[in-house]
Scaffold this motif. Structure first.
Motif, mmCIF file in Angstrom:
data_model
loop_
_atom_site.group_PDB
_atom_site.id
_atom_site.type_symbol
_atom_site.label_atom_id
_atom_site.label_comp_id
_atom_site.label_asym_id
_atom_site.label_seq_id
_atom_site.Cartn_x
_atom_site.Cartn_y
_atom_site.Cartn_z
ATOM 1 N N GLY A 1 9.457 -3.368 6.504
ATOM 2 C CA GLY A 1 8.657 -4.383 7.818
ATOM 3 C C GLY A 1 7.923 -2.943 7.898
ATOM 4 O O GLY A 1 7.126 -3.759 8.294
ATOM 5 N N SER A 2 7.851 -1.674 7.559
ATOM 6 C CA SER A 2 6.817 -1.174 7.394
ATOM 7 C C SER A 2 7.530 -0.279 5.876
ATOM 8 O O SER A 2 7.707 0.610 6.248
ATOM 9 N N TYR A 3 5.781 -0.216 5.380
ATOM 10 C CA TYR A 3 5.574 0.750 4.571
ATOM 11 C C TYR A 3 5.284 1.788 4.237
ATOM 12 O O TYR A 3 3.777 2.441 4.022
ATOM 13 N N PHE A 4 5.895 2.059 5.032
ATOM 14 C CA PHE A 4 5.440 4.000 5.136
ATOM 15 C C PHE A 4 6.446 4.708 6.498
ATOM 16 O O PHE A 4 7.529 3.471 7.064
ATOM 17 N N ARG A 5 6.825 5.931 5.890
ATOM 18 C CA ARG A 5 7.650 6.815 5.790
ATOM 19 C C ARG A 5 7.790 6.998 7.274
ATOM 20 O O ARG A 5 8.119 7.808 8.149
ATOM 21 N N GLY A 6 6.214 8.258 7.513
ATOM 22 C CA GLY A 6 6.034 9.196 8.789
ATOM 23 C C GLY A 6 5.613 10.492 8.593
ATOM 24 O O GLY A 6 5.430 10.842 9.030
ATOM 25 N N ASP A 7 6.464 10.434 7.515
ATOM 26 C CA ASP A 7 6.051 11.818 7.012
ATOM 27 C C ASP A 7 5.466 12.667 6.031
ATOM 28 O O ASP A 7 5.297 13.961 5.467
#
Length: 320
Positions: free
Chosen positions: A189-195
Motif C-alpha cells: 500500500g506504500s511503495y516507500f520505506r521511509g529510511d
C-alpha cells in the motif's frame, strides 16, 4: 484554519462494485496483468490486495505452469487474510482452498518451521503461507532451484530493501529472480520505506509490470464520500498526545496513522489505534458481521462507529 486542499469525489461506487467473476475494480485491474512473471501491485489498504492475489495465484496454478504458491506476510496475524475463500459462487473458476497444515503463520519459532518449509516444497501441496522471517530463515537452508515453478508472493513489499548486504529479504528476492524461474507478485500500500533506501534497485524494478491503484481511484469509487479537505496543524511531542486537539468525532473522519517506517511512528501500530480509541471513549462492542467497533464517546456518551483498517485480521476484509 482553512484547508490547503479541497477535493470533490465522484462517489461512483466503482471501487466496491464487482464484475462477473466477483472481482472489485482494483482486483480486475490486477488480474488483467496476471500473465506477468514479475508483478508489482501498489494499492491502498482495504482495496482487496489479498483477494487479488488469490485470483492471480489460482490462474497461475491452473493455466501458467506454476506448481506451488508461497505467500510471505510480515507478521503471523496477516496470514489469516489468506484463509479459505469461496470464489466460485461469485463466478470465478475455482475456490481458494489452502491446507491449514501448510500455514506456517502459527505459534513456534521460525527456525523450527524451516524443516517443514523444505518438506512442503518437496510435497504435492500447492499453497504455503509463512511470515517474512520464516522465508528468510528457510532461504538460508533451501537451494534457489527449489523455487523453480513457484509463485512467490510478498505482502507489504516495502519491507524489502535494495540494500542487499543489510536486507536478507532483498537479497533473497534478487537471488530468486536471478537463479530460478519463479514468478513473483509484490503487493504494497506504500511503495516507500521511509529510511532513504529504495525498495528495489532500478534494474530489478524495471523487470516488474506495475499495477497502480491509488487513493483517488479508491476514494472516487466509494458510494458516499463526496469531499475531502486537507489542512495542517503544528504540535510538539508525540502526535498521539495532540490528536485530540483536532479530532472532531461529530464528522465522518479517516485517520491515516504514520507508516511504521516513519519517524512519527511509535512502531506499535496496534497500540496507536488503541490509544486513539481510548481518547475517543470506551469500547462498547464489536459487530460480528462487519467488524465495526461501537465506542461510547467520553464527552457525552454518544455511540461512535469506528472501522479499524489497521487491524490485519479478517475483520479488515469485513470493514472494507
Amino acid at each position: 484554519m482553512p484547508n490547503i486542499i479541497d477535493v470533490t469525489y465522484a462517489h461512483t461506487g466503482e471501487s466496491t462494485r464487482t464484475n462477473q467473476y466477483g472481482m472489485r475494480e482494483m482486483q480486475e485491474k490486477a488480474f488483467a496483468a496476471r500473465n506477468a512473471k514479475y508483478l508489482l501491485i501498489k494499492a491502498p489498504p482495504a482495496s482487496g490486495k489479498s483477494r487479488a492475489l488469490m485470483f492471480i495465484a489460482l490462474d497461475k496454478l491452473e493455466h501458467q505452469g506454476i506448481k506451488k504458491v508461497i505467500i510471505a506476510v510480515p507478521e503471523r496475524s496477516i496470514g489469516s487474510s489468506f484463509k479459505r475463500t469461496e470464489l466460485k459462487q461469485n463466478g470465478f473458476f475455482a475456490d481458494w482452498i489452502p491446507d491449514e497444515r501448510y500455514n506456517l503463520c502459527t505459534a513456534g519459532t521460525d527456525e523450527s518451521k524451516v524443516t517443514l518449509f523444505a518438506k512442503i516444497l518437496d510435497s504435492d501441496s500447492k499453497i504455503l503461507i509463512c511470515t517474512h522471517a520464516t522465508l528468510r530463515y528457510a532461504y538460508e537452508e533451501v537451494e534457489e532451484a527449489k523455487f523453480n515453478d513457484c509463485l512467490l508472493a510478498i505482502d507489504e513489499f516495502h519491507h524489502v530493501s535494495a540494500d542487499k548486504e543489510n536486507s536478507k529479504l532483498g537479497m533473497l528476492l534478487h537471488s530468486i529472480m536471478t537463479k530460478s524461474n519463479a514468478h513473483i507478485v509484490a503487493m504494497t500500500g506504500s511503495y516507500f520505506r521511509g529510511d532513504g533506501v529504495p525498495v528495489l534497485s532500478p534494474e530489478d524494478e524495471d523487470k516488474f509490470e506495475k499495477v497502480t491503484y491509488n487513493y483517488y481511484d479508491q476514494l472516487n469509487g466509494y458510494n458516499y464520500l463526496k469531499t475531502l479537505g486537507i489542512g495542517y496543524h503544528f504540535y510538539q511531542g508525540k502526535y498521539l498526545n495532540a490528536i485530540n486537539e483536532i479530532l472532531d468525532t461529530d464528522k465522518k473522519t479517516i485517520l491515516h496513522i504514520p507508516n511504521v517506517n516513519s519517524g512519527e511512528s511509535t512502531k506499535e501500530k496496534y497500540n496507536e489505534v488503541d490509544t486513539i480509541l481510548d481518547n475517543i471513549g470506551t469500547l462498547e462492542k464489536q459487530d460480528n458481521e462487519t467488524g465495526v467497533l461501537f465506542v461510547k464517546r467520553r464527552t457525552d456518551g454518544k455511540i461512535i462507529k469506528v472501522a479499524d483498517l489497521v487491524d490485519d485480521s479478517s475483520n479488515r476484509e469485513k470493514n472494507s
